[in-house]
Design an enzyme around this catalytic site. Structure first.
Site, PDB file in Angstrom:
ATOM      1  N   GLN A 189     -53.141  19.155 -26.837  1.00 57.04           N
ATOM      2  CA  GLN A 189     -51.669  18.955 -27.691  1.00 57.04           C
ATOM      3  C   GLN A 189     -50.632  18.929 -26.584  1.00 57.04           C
ATOM      4  O   GLN A 189     -49.632  18.274 -26.720  1.00 57.04           O
ATOM      5  CB  GLN A 189     -51.430  20.264 -28.568  1.00 57.04           C
ATOM      6  CG  GLN A 189     -50.449  20.286 -29.567  1.00 57.04           C
ATOM      7  CD  GLN A 189     -49.840  21.307 -30.333  1.00 57.04           C
ATOM      8  OE1 GLN A 189     -48.868  21.478 -30.906  1.00 57.04           O
ATOM      9  NE2 GLN A 189     -50.967  22.241 -30.870  1.00 57.04           N
TER      10      GLN A 189
ATOM     11  N   LYS B  16     -64.957  10.336 -12.155  1.00 56.90           N
ATOM     12  CA  LYS B  16     -65.769  10.765 -11.345  1.00 56.90           C
ATOM     13  C   LYS B  16     -66.443   9.811 -10.867  1.00 56.90           C
ATOM     14  O   LYS B  16     -67.454   9.867  -9.992  1.00 56.90           O
ATOM     15  CB  LYS B  16     -66.353  11.991 -12.068  1.00 56.90           C
ATOM     16  CG  LYS B  16     -65.657  13.068 -12.291  1.00 56.90           C
ATOM     17  CD  LYS B  16     -66.535  14.476 -12.805  1.00 56.90           C
ATOM     18  CE  LYS B  16     -65.205  15.454 -13.011  1.00 56.90           C
ATOM     19  NZ  LYS B  16     -65.823  16.715 -13.992  1.00 56.90           N
TER      20      LYS B  16
ATOM     21  N   ASN C  58     -52.736  17.858 -18.173  1.00 56.52           N
ATOM     22  CA  ASN C  58     -52.813  19.048 -18.404  1.00 56.52           C
ATOM     23  C   ASN C  58     -54.226  19.897 -18.582  1.00 56.52           C
ATOM     24  O   ASN C  58     -54.707  20.199 -19.418  1.00 56.52           O
ATOM     25  CB  ASN C  58     -52.057  19.536 -19.813  1.00 56.52           C
ATOM     26  CG  ASN C  58     -52.791  18.951 -21.039  1.00 56.52           C
ATOM     27  OD1 ASN C  58     -53.195  17.702 -21.045  1.00 56.52           O
ATOM     28  ND2 ASN C  58     -53.013  19.663 -22.172  1.00 56.52           N
TER      29      ASN C  58
ATOM     30  N   VAL D 205     -56.012  27.954 -21.076  1.00 58.98           N
ATOM     31  CA  VAL D 205     -55.117  28.581 -21.846  1.00 58.98           C
ATOM     32  C   VAL D 205     -54.886  27.543 -23.107  1.00 58.98           C
ATOM     33  O   VAL D 205     -54.771  26.403 -23.066  1.00 58.98           O
ATOM     34  CB  VAL D 205     -53.650  28.845 -21.038  1.00 58.98           C
ATOM     35  CG1 VAL D 205     -52.765  29.489 -22.438  1.00 58.98           C
ATOM     36  CG2 VAL D 205     -53.959  30.056 -20.320  1.00 58.98           C
ATOM     37  N   TYR D 206     -54.723  28.172 -24.355  1.00 59.25           N
ATOM     38  CA  TYR D 206     -54.534  27.400 -25.792  1.00 59.25           C
ATOM     39  C   TYR D 206     -53.441  27.984 -26.170  1.00 59.25           C
ATOM     40  O   TYR D 206     -52.944  29.180 -25.787  1.00 59.25           O
ATOM     41  CB  TYR D 206     -55.822  27.468 -26.460  1.00 59.25           C
ATOM     42  CG  TYR D 206     -56.832  26.608 -26.392  1.00 59.25           C
ATOM     43  CD1 TYR D 206     -56.879  25.298 -26.606  1.00 59.25           C
ATOM     44  CD2 TYR D 206     -57.933  27.081 -25.675  1.00 59.25           C
ATOM     45  CE1 TYR D 206     -57.636  24.198 -26.128  1.00 59.25           C
ATOM     46  CE2 TYR D 206     -59.125  26.135 -25.265  1.00 59.25           C
ATOM     47  CZ  TYR D 206     -58.914  24.823 -25.383  1.00 59.25           C
ATOM     48  OH  TYR D 206     -59.885  23.939 -25.373  1.00 59.25           O
ATOM     49  N   GLU D 207     -52.700  27.387 -27.329  1.00 56.42           N
ATOM     50  CA  GLU D 207     -51.423  27.701 -27.900  1.00 56.42           C
ATOM     51  C   GLU D 207     -51.357  29.149 -28.018  1.00 56.42           C
ATOM     52  O   GLU D 207     -50.381  29.897 -27.531  1.00 56.42           O
ATOM     53  CB  GLU D 207     -51.304  26.976 -29.000  1.00 56.42           C
ATOM     54  CG  GLU D 207     -50.294  27.605 -30.165  1.00 56.42           C
ATOM     55  CD  GLU D 207     -49.073  26.999 -29.640  1.00 56.42           C
ATOM     56  OE1 GLU D 207     -48.846  25.915 -29.406  1.00 56.42           O
ATOM     57  OE2 GLU D 207     -48.073  28.016 -29.677  1.00 56.42           O
TER      58      GLU D 207
ATOM     59  N   ASP E 253     -47.636  25.066 -27.102  1.00 55.86           N
ATOM     60  CA  ASP E 253     -48.201  23.548 -26.611  1.00 55.86           C
ATOM     61  C   ASP E 253     -47.044  22.693 -26.768  1.00 55.86           C
ATOM     62  O   ASP E 253     -46.579  22.048 -25.748  1.00 55.86           O
ATOM     63  CB  ASP E 253     -49.187  23.090 -27.468  1.00 55.86           C
ATOM     64  CG  ASP E 253     -50.349  23.757 -27.280  1.00 55.86           C
ATOM     65  OD1 ASP E 253     -50.681  24.091 -26.184  1.00 55.86           O
ATOM     66  OD2 ASP E 253     -51.506  23.794 -28.016  1.00 55.86           O
TER      67      ASP E 253
ATOM     68  N   GLY F  69     -29.617  38.788 -34.154  1.00 57.52           N
ATOM     69  CA  GLY F  69     -28.489  38.070 -33.410  1.00 57.52           C
ATOM     70  C   GLY F  69     -27.466  39.078 -33.927  1.00 57.52           C
ATOM     71  O   GLY F  69     -27.380  40.011 -34.791  1.00 57.52           O
ATOM     72  N   GLY F  70     -26.031  38.527 -33.684  1.00 62.93           N
ATOM     73  CA  GLY F  70     -24.981  39.028 -34.043  1.00 62.93           C
ATOM     74  C   GLY F  70     -24.524  38.971 -35.589  1.00 62.93           C
ATOM     75  O   GLY F  70     -23.634  39.758 -36.119  1.00 62.93           O
ATOM     76  N   GLN F  71     -25.210  37.893 -36.271  1.00 71.26           N
ATOM     77  CA  GLN F  71     -24.875  37.876 -37.796  1.00 71.26           C
ATOM     78  C   GLN F  71     -26.128  38.213 -38.239  1.00 71.26           C
ATOM     79  O   GLN F  71     -27.078  37.553 -38.475  1.00 71.26           O
ATOM     80  CB  GLN F  71     -24.534  36.504 -38.090  1.00 71.26           C
ATOM     81  CG  GLN F  71     -23.642  35.898 -37.344  1.00 71.26           C
ATOM     82  CD  GLN F  71     -22.206  36.584 -37.564  1.00 71.26           C
ATOM     83  OE1 GLN F  71     -22.268  37.379 -38.560  1.00 71.26           O
ATOM     84  NE2 GLN F  71     -21.071  36.202 -36.799  1.00 71.26           N
TER      85      GLN F  71
END
Ligand code: CAO
Length: 415
Positions: free
Chosen positions: A17, A75, A96, A137-139, A168, A247-249
Site C-alpha cells: 500500500q 534476480k 518500498n 513494517v506494516y500499517e 501507509d 485543540g483550542g476549540q
C-alpha cells in the site's frame, strides 16, 4: 490539457500500500508510471482480500490506477539488464521493499548513480536509521510506533489504531512530496538524490500535536481540554483523549436521532468560542451566554462534560443531517459521522471526482477514491489499474528490444 508531471518517468518498484499510493498520485499528476512486478505473481495485493475469484482485488486496483505493468525477474541476470535499461530511461525509482532488498538485488545507490546520475531514488521504510532500521513494517506497526495508537481511544481502554491508513497512505503522501521536491531541485542541481520517508516519521508528523501536548503536560501537569480534566488523573504521558478535539476549540461526538439502531447517527460538535452565544440559543440555554461559569472559554473548561451532555439533549432530537443544517445556519462548526455507505452514495463527491466509478476488463465496474488533490491546470482522469504484465511488450519496445529479443527473454524467465 497537459498534466503537471508530463514527461516524468517513474520506475515503480512498489508493492502493497504505502509505495503504490505514492506512485498512483504521481500518475494522476501525469507521470508515466511503470510498475515492475514478478511474472506469475505480481504485487501480492493482486490476490489479497479478493471478492471475485481470480480477479485483481479491490485492494490492488484501488492503489494502482493510471499505471503500466511490466513483469521482470530482477534476480535473473537478463532481467537485471532490462531493469538497468529502465533505470537509464527513468527519472525516479520508487521502492518500498524490506530494508536491504534493493541492495541484495545489486541495485545499490552507487550502482544506480553509475547508471543514471540524475535518478531520484525514493524509498518508504518502516523506520529511519536507528535500532529498528532493519525491521519489516506494516500499517498498524507504524501507527503504534509513531505515537498514534497510544493517543487514540478512550482513557479506560487499550491503545487503538485508526482506520485512516496514516502509516501507509500517509507515508506515501510524504514520499510523493519528497519526490516532486527532489525533481524540482534537480532542475538546477542537475543531480538525483535519495528520498526517504520512514513510516514512523510520517505517523509522528501527523501526530505532531500530541508531542506538543506531551510537553505541555510535563510543564503544567494538567491539560484542561482533555476529558481527564477536572475529575480524572493525568500520568506521565499524553493520555488517550476519546473524541476530544484536544485543540483550542473543544469538541465531542454526540448522539443524534436514531442512534439506538444506527451506529453512525452521531455528529461531531465544536463549541467554537466566537459562536458560543448562538450555541446557547440553539440548545435553549440562553442564560449560559452570560453566566460567568459558562460565558468564557476558560470558564467552560471544567464544565465541558455537562455542556456536551446538554447539547446532546438537543442533537438527540434531530437527525445528524437536520442538526448539521440548523447548526450551519449559525456558523457553528460540526460534522456528521458519515458511514462508508453514505460516502459512496454522496452525489457531490462523485461530481468532484473524489469518488469515481471505474470499469475494469475482468472485474467490471467498481468505485474508487479519486485524486484528493485538485489542480486547476492538471485535471485527473482516473483510469483502471493494469493487468499483470499488460504493458511488458510495449515498454520493452520503447526500450529498443525487438519482438524476437522479448520472446527470448520470456523463454529465459527474465520477463
Ligand atoms: N523480481 C525478483 N525479486 C523480486 C521482485 C522482482 N520483480 N520484486 C521483489 N522481489 C524480491 C525482493 O528482492 C525480496 O527478495 P530478498 O528478500 O531475497 O531480498 C523479496 O521479493 C521480498 O521483498 P520484501 O521483503 O520487501 O517483501 P515481504 O512481502 O517479505 O515484506 C513488507 C513486505 C511490506 C513488510 C516489506 O516490503 C517492508 O517492510 N517494506 C517497507 C515498509 C513498507 O512499505 N511497509 C508498508 C507495506 S503496506 O502495509
Amino acid at each position: 490539457m497537459s498534466k503537471a508531471l508530463d514527461g516524468v518517468r517513474i520506475l515503480d518498484f512498489t508493492h502493497v500500500q504505502s509505495g503504490p499510493t505514492c506512485t498512483q498520485l504521481l500518475a494522476w499528476f501525469g507521470a508515466d508510471v511503470i510498475k515492475v512486478e514478478r511474472a506469475g505473481a505480481g504485487d501480492i495485493t493482486r490476490e489479497q482480500l479478493r471478492d471475485i475469484p481470480d480477479v485483481d482485488s479491490l485492494y490492488f486496483t484501488m492503489l494502482n490506477h493510471n499505471k503500466r505493468s511490466v513483469t521482470i525477474d530482477t534476480k535473473n541476470p537478463e532481467g537485471k539488464h532490462v531493469l538497468e535499461a529502465l533505470i537509464q530511461k527513468c527519472d525516479v525509482l520508487v521502492e518500498n521493499f524490506a530494508p536491504g532488498a534493493l541492495d541484495r538485488m545489486g541495485f545499490t545507490w552507487e550502482r544506480i548513480q553509475e547508471l543514471n546520475p540524475r535518478m531520484i531514488v525514493a524509498s518508504v521504510k518502516g523506520f529511519g536509521p536507528g535500532p529498528y532500521e532493519d525491521c519489516k513494517v506494516y500499517e498498524n506497526v507504524a501507527q503504534c510506533a509513531g505515537g498514534a495508537a497510544s493517543t487514540t481511544g478512550f482513557d479506560d481502554g487499550p491503545p487503538v489504531v485508526t482506520g485512516a491508513q496514516i502509516g501507509d497512505s500517509g507515508t506515501g503522501l510524504h514520499l510523493a512530496l519528497g519526490i516532486v521536491t527532489a525533481l524540482y531541485q534537480r532542475t538546477h542541481s542537475g543531480r538525483g538524490q535519495r528520498v526517504l520517508a520512514a513510516m514512523q516519521d510520517g505517523v509522528l508528523n501527523l501526530c505532531r500535536v500530541k508531542l506538543r501536548d506531551q510537553q505541555r503536560l510535563e510543564r503544567t501537569g494538567v491539560m484542561k481540554e482533555y476529558p481527564q480534566y477536572p475529575n480524572g488523573e493525568f500520568g506521565e504521558a499524553v493520555p488517550r483523549a476519546g473524541n476530544a478535539s484536544g485543540g483550542g476549540q473543544p469538541g465531542w461526538i454526540l448522539k443524534c436521532k436514531g442512534w439506538e439502531t444506527d451506529p453512525n447517527a452521531y455528529i461531531y460538535f465544536i463549541t467554537q468560542a466566537p459562536v458560543w452565544a448562538k450555541i446557547c440559543n440553539v440548545i435553549g440555554k440562553e442564560e449560559w451566554a452570560t453566566d460567568p461559569n459558562y460565558a468564557t472559554p476558560a470558564a467552560r473548561l471544567p464544565h465541558l462534560k455537562d455542556i456536551f451532555a446538554e447539547i446532546e439533549r438537543w442533537t438527540m432530537t434531530k437527525t445528524k443531517f437536520e442538526a448539521m443544517q440548523i447548526l450551519n445556519k449559525y456558523d457553528i462548526p460540526c460534522g456528521p459521522i458519515l458511514s462508508m455507505k453514505e460516502i459512496a452514495e454522496e452525489p457531490s463527491l462523485r461530481k468532484t471526482g473524489t469518488i469515481v466509478e471505474v470499469d475494469h476488463p475482468t472485474r467490471g465496474k467498481y468505485l474508487t477514491v479519486g485524486n484528493p488533490i485538485k489542480l486547476s491546470d492538471s485535471p485527473t482522469e482516473v483510469t483502471r489499474s493494469p493487468l499483470l504484465g499488460e504493458h511488458t511488450d510495449e515498454v520493452m519496445a520503447e526500450l529498443g528490444y525487438s519482438p524476437e529479443q522479448v520472446s527470448a527473454l520470456r523463454t529465459a524467465g527474465a520477463i
